[in-house]
Design an enzyme around this catalytic site. Sequence first.
Site, mmCIF file in Angstrom:
data_model
loop_
_atom_site.group_PDB
_atom_site.id
_atom_site.type_symbol
_atom_site.label_atom_id
_atom_site.label_comp_id
_atom_site.label_asym_id
_atom_site.label_seq_id
_atom_site.Cartn_x
_atom_site.Cartn_y
_atom_site.Cartn_z
ATOM 1 C CG ASP A 51 22.677 25.490 -38.468
ATOM 2 O OD1 ASP A 51 22.412 25.751 -37.279
ATOM 3 O OD2 ASP A 51 23.351 26.238 -39.188
ATOM 4 C CG HIS A 79 27.855 27.205 -41.502
ATOM 5 N ND1 HIS A 79 27.234 25.972 -41.477
ATOM 6 C CD2 HIS A 79 26.997 28.054 -40.882
ATOM 7 C CE1 HIS A 79 26.071 26.077 -40.862
ATOM 8 N NE2 HIS A 79 25.904 27.337 -40.492
ATOM 9 C CG HIS A 126 24.490 32.211 -39.696
ATOM 10 N ND1 HIS A 126 23.614 31.950 -38.668
ATOM 11 C CD2 HIS A 126 25.086 31.024 -39.966
ATOM 12 C CE1 HIS A 126 23.687 30.671 -38.320
ATOM 13 N NE2 HIS A 126 24.586 30.087 -39.100
ATOM 14 C CB CYS A 136 23.382 29.733 -33.399
ATOM 15 S SG CYS A 136 24.279 28.928 -32.051
ATOM 16 C CG ASN A 190 22.186 28.442 -41.593
ATOM 17 O OD1 ASN A 190 23.322 28.487 -41.157
ATOM 18 N ND2 ASN A 190 21.204 27.814 -40.964
#
Length: 308
Positions: free
Chosen positions: A24, A216, A218, A249, A258
């Site tokens: 990611d 998860h 950000h 993303c 992240n």
Amino acid sequence: MAVTSPEPEGLPASVTIWEVGPRDGLQNESGVVPAEVKIEFLHRLADAGLPVVETTSFVRPEWVPQLADAGVVLDGLRRRDGVRYPVLVPNARGLDRALDAGVSDIAVFASATETFTRRNLNRGLDEQFAMFDPVVRRAGGEGLRVRGYISMAFGDPWEGPVDVDQVVSVGKRLLDMGCDQLSIGDTIGVATPGHVETLLRTFTGAGVGVERLAVHFHDTYGQALANTYAALRVGVSTVDASAGGLGGCPYAKSATGNLATEDLVWMLEGLGIEHGVDLEALVETSVWMAGHLGRPSPSRVVKALAGQ
């Protein structure tokens, strides 16, 4: 080091950190990181004590060219005993490649909103399940562990706030088809702690055990650590993070980095929660990777400990 507080009530005794930096994190880079650098990055992260290191993705090269070398990276990977190396698998062809590479963990990437599903998968919200179902069921039959990502779980840049019940519905469908775990993603970083607690408690109220949930976050609005703490208070014990705060993303331009793994580790140490990670080695790794990327790490803890 962080000062450890007295044993806090209502928090897990230990947390599994699901490291997403190599996948990611690097997928959002403007340039392509050489395969040999990625392989060393993976080795360094495992050596630092991270129990799960998400390695790469078998997406089509034209979609995410930064990860077009997935096969090369997996061929060069020296797997460390006790460490899991999941790969993202978008479809049946991706699963074929994952099986050929000998992986034991895969993940599928679903969305909680119609618009993002269209933009990311070129399918509708309901249509995405028809694509995932044979992949998840076959992977389970082959003995692989399967994680289901739910993107846009808190907000969508095109649709705005996302209905909590809609997110839970998507998650339950993924579990029903055979996913072992759900990673609930704040893809654009708009969640706040109260929203996080509401969504997680709605999941548990719908019969989903908290042990099957991961988060998860950000850090677009600086809420990633606060949101993580809220999730811990509900009982979540798996947290996604990215070494040095890498990532975003590629299909959601408002998504920034992240949650930095180092920042998470610092907080966990202060809470007295076991995590198994060597923070000094992790910081050294993020500084090393920042050198390859040509810019300093955005992680506050990396900056503080490395004097950046």
